[in-house]
Design an enzyme around this catalytic site. Structure first.
Site: not given
Ligand SMILES: Cc1ncc(COP(=O)(O)O)c(C=O)c1O
Ligand SMILES: Cc1ncc(COP(=O)(O)O)c(C=O)c1O
Ligand SMILES: [Mg+2]
Ligand SMILES: [Mg+2]
Ligand SMILES: [Mg+2]
Ligand SMILES: [Mg+2]
Lengths: 372, 372
Positions: A111, A182, A206
């Site tokens: 991520w 994040d 989550k």
């Molecule tokens: C740590 C982390 N950051 C970002 C995301 C991306 O989130 P989204 O799909 O809501 O954009 C996720 C999971 O999907 C994640 O686990």
């Protein structure tokens, strides 16, 4: 037997990494109120976001988050759409674009890598640490990186959901540099010293609710840094100045998030109590991994094992497939690891009951005995 | 008596402009499935967006929209977060930024004004028609504006929700220019010749579902126009290439939208049948306005009266307040007009039952007789 009772008996233990398990008591409340939100004469889905009933729900969700996390009035609590991914761009658009500074990133998993790719579109963004050579199984030590005193911000991901790598505490960061995290997959799993942060955000799907809403906690003085020419939805000040009603917010997702936050405060007893439970749950699985004589191999190094996403490999792909298929017969679902790590990922967020983890632990022990 | 039955008897007729009334049968299905989506062993809220069960739901929602609107394979159907407001920026970021062209806007109400403000951040955007002098009560005639043959696009809002001004059909537009429409408050109220459009979008929370998802119908050749350096969430190609799963989509909102679309197709019988009902509903209210000897004064001119948002004023603010208060005692809710128009706005989207409109009509007649 009513529909709800019959359905409930079919529920599995759901180890999905997100969207993920929610407290059953919250689902039951949502179910009860689906046709008629008390006092509204309509479903929550049907009422205006300007209706006082919804505005109160939104404020209550903000206030519950403030009390759980100890968020002071120096910070804004915003609800936005677009997922964590929209934040990758918004952070850089607000805090990097046009600043003449450089943004510094610690990359400890998938991520963080996606986040820096978006930041590079907005300005100078540099990875000052990148654990890719060991397939993101570790954290930096203090001597592995240096943050510039005049960086636009220091960015990290407190829990890399795919790798199961979690920071036990905040990385070192000069006072002059806003720390940005994040926390999508670990916010609300334990207490957090919010005042160390410039900005902290998490998509809800989550640990905090359904997909469709992202919580953004931002130090108010930083709101002024962005150019008002930033695309309106990315411009934090629009959301702050209008208390998350600059445009129509995702009302249902906020409503469920508020109920999950209340469950955490009132039924669990807050973040210290939650952390204790989360440690018990994750420790019990890591203990089985460590006691399996190498049958199960944890992906993350021991000092950064996640409380939320327990990642491990089995001796072969065939055994992994067999594990997943047999687990399903024990009502253990969504255990397949992400392709970049392989093996198994058991996401055990706040709402995963102890019983689910115990059932998984027993299954792991039996499976290793039968196949080891 | 079960919780759902007891709640249902408390339901009002909800004339909210959005989020707005949903078909009760859809709410009941959502309620029944809240703890356990059939086949999932978990709530829809809890399952991964990559789970086949959800992917099928997403595809079914797309396919139902395609069949209702007759959308050909030349068009992409995408689900995005961020509301209609994010589209204001995304359209200009994808189709105007860096194009060297100018975008042309027809302004017939509040939402067009907000859209052009975002476009101006991205490039040269010009209002080629603006009805502000008459407080947005009318549409342009063909001689009121000229679209440049090389415009980046021609933008209009097919139904201005606040003013209650709706285009009876598409405005004139050269073939060389992509026609772009904000159809947030009227998509699905009647058939639409989609192949006349470059891009057509609508947030769901008026006519199609809960807040939190926006439908974007885009001609595929236009996907290539944008610079890949566009902030990722705004870059349509990301959403198209990943079939609305570039990141986690708003799963619940899509699931409800899909049920509403099925209701429209299977219970109502499609868009021609829906338009007929919508005309009957709106005509019955406009008839009362026109027959009230000036007690009720419609805001929109007759040739552009909205099927969806019936806007009118009363002789005084006191009578407006009295109207709203008395209406509430007849289970008629959310009738207050937007402050920029004043008076009353009765939003009668697809899901507003005939009975609700009849109850309102009878109340309007009685109120005029008692207070006229
Ligand atoms: C740590 C982390 N950051 C970002 C995301 C991306 O989130 P989204 O799909 O809501 O954009 C996720 C999971 O999907 C994640 O686990
Ligand atoms: C025609 C129209 N366009 C745009 C919007 C803005 O939508 P959102 O609040 O989802 O951004 C609305 C209503 O809210 C609308 O009625
Ligand atoms: Mg507040
Ligand atoms: Mg999200
Ligand atoms: Mg498809
Ligand atoms: Mg929306």
């Amino acid at each position: 037997m009513t529909a709800s009772a019959s359905s409930a008996t079919n529920r599995v233990f759901n180890f999905s990494a997100g969207p993920a398990a929610l407290p059953e008591s919250v689902l039951r409340e949502v179910q009860d109120e689906m046709l008629c939100l008390p006092g509204a004469g309509a479903s929550l889905l049907e009422i205006s976001h300007r209706d006082k009933l919804f505005v109160d729900i939104l404020h209550d969700a903000q206030d519950t988050l403030r009390s759980l996390l100890g968020i002071s009035e120096d910070y804004s609590v915003m609800f936005m759409q677009g997922g964590a991914t929209l934040q990758f761009s918004a952070i850089a658009a607000n805090l990097l674009r046009g600043s003449g500074k450089r943004a510094e990133y610690l990359l400890t998993g998938s991520w963080g890598k996606k986040a820096i790719a978006e930041a590079k579109k907005e300005g100078d963004a540099v990875a000052i640490y990148d654990a890719k050579e060991t397939n993101y199984d570790r954290l930096p030590t203090a001597s592995d990186y240096t943050v510039s005193d005049d960086a636009a911000y220091l960015y990290y991901c407190s829990n890399e959901t795919i790798q199961g790598v979690q920071y036990p505490s905040e990385p070192d960061c000069p006072d002059s540099v806003p720390l940005v995290s994040d926390a999508s997959s670990d916010l609300l799993c334990r207490p957090v010293p919010v005042d160390r942060y410039g900005l902290l955000y998490a998509c809800a799907q989550k640990n905090a609710g359904p997909a469709g809403v992202t919580m953004v906690v931002m130090r108010k003085d930083l709101l002024e840094r962005a150019d008002p020419n930033t695309p309106g939805y990315l411009y934090y000040k629009n959301h702050h100045d209008n208390d998350s009603e600059w445009n129509t917010p995702p009302t249902f997702a906020i409503y469920v998030l508020g109920k999950v936050a209340r469950w955490l405060r009132d039924e669990i007893g807050g973040l210290e109590a939650m952390e204790k439970i989360n440690r018990e749950k994750s420790d019990s699985l890591y203990k089985i991994i460590d006691g399996s004589n190498g049958f199960y191999r944890g992906h993350a190094q021991q000092d950064c094992r996640s409380l939320m996403n327990v990642t491990f490999n089995l001796p072969s792909d065939d055994l992994t497939a067999k594990f997943i298929a047999e687990a399903a017969t024990h009502r253990l679902a969504a255990l397949k690891g992400h392709r970049s790590v392989g093996g198994i990922r058991a996401s055990i967020y706040n709402a995963m009951p102890r019983e689910g983890v115990e059932t998984l632990g027993q299954f792991m022990t039996d499976f290793a005995a039968a196949n080891g």
